[in-house]
Design a protein around this motif. Sequence first.
Motif, PDB file in Angstrom:
ATOM      1  N   VAL A 194       0.794  -1.298   0.068  1.00 15.41           N
ATOM      2  CA  VAL A 194       0.004  -0.263   0.051  1.00 15.41           C
ATOM      3  C   VAL A 194       0.987   1.198   0.210  1.00 15.41           C
ATOM      4  O   VAL A 194       1.883   1.420   0.812  1.00 15.41           O
ATOM      5  N   ASN A 195       0.716   2.181  -1.031  1.00 14.12           N
ATOM      6  CA  ASN A 195       1.376   3.383  -0.999  1.00 14.12           C
ATOM      7  C   ASN A 195       0.625   4.312  -0.138  1.00 14.12           C
ATOM      8  O   ASN A 195      -0.426   4.521   0.091  1.00 14.12           O
ATOM      9  N   ASN A 196       1.437   5.435   0.516  1.00 12.20           N
ATOM     10  CA  ASN A 196       0.857   6.429   0.998  1.00 12.20           C
ATOM     11  C   ASN A 196       1.563   7.733   0.821  1.00 12.20           C
ATOM     12  O   ASN A 196       2.677   7.652   0.309  1.00 12.20           O
ATOM     13  N   ASN A 197       0.778   9.042   0.885  1.00 11.04           N
ATOM     14  CA  ASN A 197       1.521  10.164   0.859  1.00 11.04           C
ATOM     15  C   ASN A 197       1.572  11.020   2.103  1.00 11.04           C
ATOM     16  O   ASN A 197       1.366  12.144   2.292  1.00 11.04           O
ATOM     17  N   LEU A 198       1.848  10.228   3.217  1.00  7.87           N
ATOM     18  CA  LEU A 198       1.967  10.586   4.539  1.00  7.87           C
ATOM     19  C   LEU A 198       2.882  11.709   4.708  1.00  7.87           C
ATOM     20  O   LEU A 198       2.575  12.574   5.440  1.00  7.87           O
ATOM     21  N   THR A 204      -8.204   6.917  11.493  1.00  5.79           N
ATOM     22  CA  THR A 204      -7.563   7.814  12.257  1.00  5.79           C
ATOM     23  C   THR A 204      -6.732   8.869  11.528  1.00  5.79           C
ATOM     24  O   THR A 204      -6.940  10.109  11.927  1.00  5.79           O
ATOM     25  N   ILE A 205      -5.806   8.378  10.841  1.00  5.65           N
ATOM     26  CA  ILE A 205      -4.822   9.345  10.138  1.00  5.65           C
ATOM     27  C   ILE A 205      -5.928  10.236   9.208  1.00  5.65           C
ATOM     28  O   ILE A 205      -5.620  11.295   9.167  1.00  5.65           O
ATOM     29  N   ALA A 206      -6.726   9.571   8.402  1.00  5.38           N
ATOM     30  CA  ALA A 206      -7.552  10.258   7.483  1.00  5.38           C
ATOM     31  C   ALA A 206      -8.350  11.520   8.424  1.00  5.38           C
ATOM     32  O   ALA A 206      -8.587  12.499   7.808  1.00  5.38           O
ATOM     33  N   ILE A 254      -9.934   8.437   3.164  1.00 10.86           N
ATOM     34  CA  ILE A 254      -8.940   7.609   3.084  1.00 10.86           C
ATOM     35  C   ILE A 254      -8.432   7.360   1.961  1.00 10.86           C
ATOM     36  O   ILE A 254      -6.845   7.052   1.752  1.00 10.86           O
ATOM     37  N   GLU A 255      -9.049   7.548   0.968  1.00  9.42           N
ATOM     38  CA  GLU A 255      -8.352   7.183  -0.615  1.00  9.42           C
ATOM     39  C   GLU A 255      -7.457   8.151  -0.766  1.00  9.42           C
ATOM     40  O   GLU A 255      -6.570   7.909  -1.975  1.00  9.42           O
ATOM     41  N   SER A 309      -3.104   4.197  -1.312  1.00 12.38           N
ATOM     42  CA  SER A 309      -3.535   3.829  -2.313  1.00 12.38           C
ATOM     43  C   SER A 309      -3.057   2.413  -2.866  1.00 12.38           C
ATOM     44  O   SER A 309      -1.733   2.094  -2.063  1.00 12.38           O
ATOM     45  N   ARG A 310      -3.313   1.716  -3.590  1.00  9.60           N
ATOM     46  CA  ARG A 310      -2.975   0.448  -3.855  1.00  9.60           C
ATOM     47  C   ARG A 310      -1.625   0.501  -4.784  1.00  9.60           C
ATOM     48  O   ARG A 310      -1.679   1.462  -5.676  1.00  9.60           O
TER      49      ARG A 310
END
Lengths: 132, 63
Positions: free
Chosen positions: B1-5, B47-49, B56-57, B61-62
């Motif tokens: 799972v990718n993220n832009n945190l 919670t992050i969202a 959340i999306e 992202s996948r």
Amino acid sequence: MKMGINRLDWFLILPLGASAAMAAEIDPPRETVLAIAPWEQAAILVPMTLLVGVIIAILTALDRRCSEDYLFQIMANAALVGVAVSMVIHLIWLIGTKAYGLPDLSAENMVGVTTLAWIISYYWFRLKGIAR
Amino acid sequence: VNNNLKVLRAMHNWSQQDLADRLGVSRQSVNAIEKGRYDPSLPLAFTIADVFGLPIEDIFSRE
């Protein structure tokens, strides 16, 4: 006391050495004081395993609520590795016992192997991560 | 799972510890998520969202 992941990273160094020593320990043969039949041994071990299993399952659920998800996932993954390593090591040693006359492993040795594998894989997952 | 945190955190000018405090997790958790070494659980992802006020999306992202 809540065990944070940073604290656990340092804390696990202690049982790492202890488990390695347990795995290497060779006890002299002990005199058996009480002789019991296989069914008696099963009658003790099976209910005890069931009882301890249920207690640990309840405590684990409690632990999951108290610890953060990342820490719990690492510990759970490491526990799986610990169990699998114990089974494989036991099998390999059993073959060595039959083929080369190696001494039997004691319960203490196996606990040492399990704990050692669990701690090593804990640090492995901390280093490499647990993402799929 | 990718993220832009990491990008979102930078936009808010938060350190990893700042974000960890808002999420109620350790700084190591935030670091592991950012580096892609840990996929957060669904409750933590929600919670992050919530913390960033985004769906959340928009964060995950996948691959």
